[in-house]
Design an enzyme around this catalytic site. Structure first.
Site, PDB file in Angstrom:
ATOM      1  N   THR A  21     -13.310  22.088  17.469  1.00 49.35           N
ATOM      2  CA  THR A  21     -13.083  22.657  16.134  1.00 49.35           C
ATOM      3  C   THR A  21     -14.264  23.507  15.704  1.00 49.35           C
ATOM      4  O   THR A  21     -14.099  24.609  15.160  1.00 49.35           O
ATOM      5  CB  THR A  21     -12.823  21.536  15.120  1.00 49.35           C
ATOM      6  OG1 THR A  21     -11.670  20.790  15.527  1.00 49.35           O
ATOM      7  CG2 THR A  21     -12.562  22.103  13.732  1.00 49.35           C
TER       8      THR A  21
ATOM      9  N   ASP B  63     -12.824   6.656  28.421  1.00 50.05           N
ATOM     10  CA  ASP B  63     -12.528   6.738  26.995  1.00 50.05           C
ATOM     11  C   ASP B  63     -11.686   5.527  26.633  1.00 50.05           C
ATOM     12  O   ASP B  63     -10.530   5.639  26.244  1.00 50.05           O
ATOM     13  CB  ASP B  63     -11.774   8.043  26.684  1.00 50.05           C
ATOM     14  CG  ASP B  63     -11.860   8.426  25.214  1.00 50.05           C
ATOM     15  OD1 ASP B  63     -12.615   7.753  24.478  1.00 50.05           O
ATOM     16  OD2 ASP B  63     -11.187   9.380  24.805  1.00 50.05           O
TER      17      ASP B  63
END
Length: 526
Positions: free
Chosen positions: A224, A277
């Site tokens: 982002t 993860d």
């Protein structure tokens, strides 16, 4: 026999006549020191490669992993070299006298060993480990051991809370002196998907406080922050960001300098290369950052798809329960939304292409990607319902009115200007100069798109380092295409990167063609 203070000083002076040298090596969030093998200090102290050392100068100290070198072009026997990260952390000039000594082992190592043996750790155990990690007392080997132990043994939900709480307690914790303070996070894995850049101006225009800090890409074609950087500065001092948030009710900035949950940044430097993860580490990473940032209410987007981080609805629901449990223990109001992650969101993959999509949605452009617009409105509507004055179910209509009326665009323009706006025309974006089309090998219906494959092609083309590089989608799941029709266009800044991307797309385009009845529809919870 105990030495007198004067004798100790004299001995230190004898062993530490080293001058500081900046070694231009990026060691990515790890402090590394370099000593020549013929250095008198190296021989006297019995240093070994990869051992932890303490470096001191000007009253400052850092811990670093030691590398021993034989090449005097790196350091000579009278120098101590520091990697870029270590040099910046120490804050001394080149040539400054420095001393170095063996570092004491981290106090939390016994707790690490117990976790490696499969034991359940206490809250104090996690606090000790995370404190040592944040202080950079762990080597990369010890960090890897902790990450793998938590992944293989899987943390129970209490341990995930202990880990999250410990991560909040080190570093800065913000208090905006306001309620609610809203934020949004997506667990990632979906190219495009720049909904945060639409949510912030919508909810800020409504009046909710939304101090959004975001990450840069590590393994994706654009984070982002990389996309926002096409439009405005994102690397701003925190006091400046605070003023922007108080004035405009929101910001869109990089969170790398804010020192919020700093241990998380260190752990990520190991987790990403290992492609680890685990659910517990993911929950602790996300929630610790949001609580430390002063958020009271969080909207969490969990995309589900065959090429997303979460592959099935049962897995998504299990993850949601873990998030809800830990958020509740931390006093954070959480709304989890499970969304369709079967294909990229928006048309562009890469900073400039994604910025184009966002600005087209904000300007109600006729070519704005409707999937990005609709997903952003639905998420914004859920966020607006954090406002106690907004009734449940009314948020979507309010968000749509804010977007359609131009109020969201006006708010975005104000935030961009406050962050040092850059010229950008969504109808003439500064795309990379070299391109090629990937075409359908036969006629059929697009029944599948591999998110991971398209993200890799965009990265091979140079994104995000080359902001104008990336992939521009020209077909989506459900579209009928004819043989030779373009499926997507690849942009690259350099011919060699264009060639890498082209070779990868020829091996596997990432698109699957078939019949319409072969499309698998996900029953997501929007």
């Amino acid at each position: 026999m105990k030495k007198s203070p004067s004798e100790t000083v004299a001995l230190d002076d004898t062993l530490s006549p080293l001058s500081l040298k900046r070694v231009g090596i990026d060691t990515y969030r790890e402090n590394v020191a370099y000593l020549h093998r013929e250095c008198d200090l190296y021989r006297a102290e019995g240093f070994q490669a990869l051992s932890k050392v303490e470096v001191r100068a000007n009253g400052q100290r850092i811990l670093a992993s030691l590398n021993v070198v034989d090449d005097t072009s790196i350091v000579d026997p009278m120098q101590l070299g520091l990697s870029e990260d270590a040099f910046a952390s120490l804050g001394a000039r080149e040539g400054h006298p420095v001393s170095v000594s063996q570092a004491e082992p981290p106090a939390s190592i016994p707790a690490l060993h117990r976790k490696l043996a499969g034991e359940r750790l206490s809250r104090d155990d996690f606090r000790g480990i995370i404190r040592d990690i944040a202080d950079l007392r762990y080597s990369k080997i010890e960090l890897t051991a902790f990450v793998v132990a938590c992944d293989r043994g899987e943390l129970d939900r209490e341990e995930v809370f202990y880990l999250s709480d410990a991560m909040v307690r080190v570093g800065r914790r913000l208090d905006w002196h306001e309620h609610p303070v809203v934020d949004k996070h997506c667990i990632g894995g979906i190219p495009g998907n720049r909904t945060s850049m639409l949510l912030v101006p919508i909810v800020a225009a409504h009046g909710l406080l939304c101090p959004k800090t975001s990450s840069r890409a590590i393994t994706s074609p654009s984070g982002t922050a990389d996309t926002i950087e096409v439009l405005a500065n994102v690397d701003l001092p925190f006091d400046v960001l605070g003023d922007i948030v108080r004035t405009h009710r929101g910001c869109l900035a990089w969170g790398g300098t804010s020192q919020l949950s700093p241990a998380d940044d260190v752990l990520i430097s190991v987790e990403r290369p290992l492609s680890i993860d685990s659910p517990g580490q993911m929950v602790a990473s996300i929630l610790s950052k949001k609580v430390a940032a002063g958020s009271t209410h969080l909207l969490l987007d969990i995309p589900v798809g065959p090429h997303a981080k979460v592959r099935s609805m049962p897995e998504a629901r299990q993850l949601r329960k873990l998030f809800e449990f830990v958020a509740g223990r931390m006093g954070l109001t959480l709304d989890v939304v499970i969304t369709d992650g079967s294909q990229p969101v928006g048309q562009g993959i890469g900073p400039v292409l994604e910025a184009r999509d966002v600005m087209r949605v904000l300007t109600n452009h006729p070519d704005a990607p409707m999937d990005l617009r609709q997903k952003a409105l639905r998420l914004a509507g859920r966020m607006l319902e954090f406002d106690p004055d907004v009734r449940g179910g009314d948020g979507f209509g309010i968000a749509r009115d804010i977007l359609d009326s131009g109020r969201a665009l006006e708010k975005m323009q104000a935030i961009i200007a406050a962050q040092g706006g850059k010229p950008f025309d969504p109808d003439a974006p500064p795309l990379a100069p070299h391109d090629f089309d990937v075409v359908a090998p036969e006629s059929g219906v697009v029944i599948g798109i591999d998110n991971l494959k398209l993200a890799r092609i965009a990265r091979l083309a140079g994104a995000p380092k080359a902001a104008g590089a990336g992939v521009d989608l020209l077909a989506r799941i459900g579209d009928r295409v004819e043989a030779g029709q373009a499926l997507y266009r690849v942009y690259a800044a350099y011919r060699n990167e264009l060639a890498f991307a082209h070779q990868s797309s020829e091996r596997d385009s990432g698109f699957t063609l078939g019949q319409a009845d072969q499309i698998t529809r996900l029953n997501v919870e929007f």
